[in-house]
Design an enzyme around this catalytic site. Sequence first.
Site, PDB file in Angstrom:
ATOM      1  N   CYS A 101      30.422  40.302  48.487  1.00 29.82           N
ATOM      2  CA  CYS A 101      29.227  39.888  49.168  1.00 29.82           C
ATOM      3  C   CYS A 101      29.434  39.941  50.746  1.00 29.82           C
ATOM      4  O   CYS A 101      29.468  41.008  51.216  1.00 29.82           O
ATOM      5  CB  CYS A 101      28.891  38.474  49.094  1.00 29.82           C
ATOM      6  SG  CYS A 101      27.313  37.589  49.331  1.00 29.82           S
ATOM      7  N   HIS A 131      28.075  38.896  43.282  1.00 23.87           N
ATOM      8  CA  HIS A 131      29.537  38.038  42.872  1.00 23.87           C
ATOM      9  C   HIS A 131      29.970  38.409  41.709  1.00 23.87           C
ATOM     10  O   HIS A 131      29.719  37.587  40.550  1.00 23.87           O
ATOM     11  CB  HIS A 131      29.276  36.477  43.272  1.00 23.87           C
ATOM     12  CG  HIS A 131      29.085  36.095  44.538  1.00 23.87           C
ATOM     13  ND1 HIS A 131      30.357  35.785  45.313  1.00 23.87           N
ATOM     14  CD2 HIS A 131      28.318  36.224  45.531  1.00 23.87           C
ATOM     15  CE1 HIS A 131      29.997  35.432  46.468  1.00 23.87           C
ATOM     16  NE2 HIS A 131      28.828  35.634  46.772  1.00 23.87           N
ATOM     17  N   GLU A 184      32.793  37.765  40.011  1.00 19.93           N
ATOM     18  CA  GLU A 184      33.632  36.720  39.683  1.00 19.93           C
ATOM     19  C   GLU A 184      32.960  35.915  38.905  1.00 19.93           C
ATOM     20  O   GLU A 184      33.277  35.200  37.879  1.00 19.93           O
ATOM     21  CB  GLU A 184      34.357  36.135  40.759  1.00 19.93           C
ATOM     22  CG  GLU A 184      33.442  35.179  41.708  1.00 19.93           C
ATOM     23  CD  GLU A 184      32.697  35.899  42.757  1.00 19.93           C
ATOM     24  OE1 GLU A 184      32.281  35.205  43.813  1.00 19.93           O
ATOM     25  OE2 GLU A 184      32.629  37.136  42.747  1.00 19.93           O
TER      26      GLU A 184
END
Length: 234
Positions: free
Chosen positions: A114, A213, A215
């Site tokens: 990001c 993102h 994750e």
Amino acid sequence: MAFRRPVIGLTLDAEPPGGYSRWPWYALRANYASAIEAAGGLPLALPHLAALAEEMLARLDGLIVTGGAFDVDPAIYGEAAAHPSVTLKSARTEAEMALLAGALAADKPVLGICGGEQLLAVMLGGTLVQHIPDEIPNALPHEGHEPGHPISIVADTRLARATGAGAMHVNSSHHQAVRTPGREAIVNAYAPDGVIEGIEAPGRRFCLGVQWHPEFLTDPGDGRLLAAFVAACR
């Protein structure tokens, strides 16, 4: 020989006094660390101490520059005026620039997420769109986070090889984007509205940024991307 997890540095966010503490404090969502652990890495949080960047990097096998609710100072990429929506965290940016500069000089694996992707582009000489709604006609609502939007991945890029995909469905939480990827870098992913969603430097060991993102593991390709990054750090 016992299995050794590569040490992956994760940059922290910084918050002013209030809420958690009466003093300034660091923060990082737990899923950054858990996703790296699941990908085979050993996550290590990095404070904003630019003067110690070289010593930190000496102990790291790879670097992840994380996201956050702030922006890169437009003056760094040559724009005199800042959009009213721009929010700065100068100490964080200074520390992350020092870490990125050292990692790039040593050709250590780097993953920008990001805002980390945006800073990576700037460090490679690129520029940013300061506020997507003001500059891109008919733009998607990129600040919505979930459920996000699809992206198309450019064929024969490291991102395509890492994810094993030509398209993904990603989360989206940003009001800025990469305008130009900078020297030695190429674009590896786009949103349907043309917003750049990923960049990479093909000539480097592993130097890649994504606007979403991974994750959160929203798409199966996210886990494969993180696993490929950790593997490059071995």
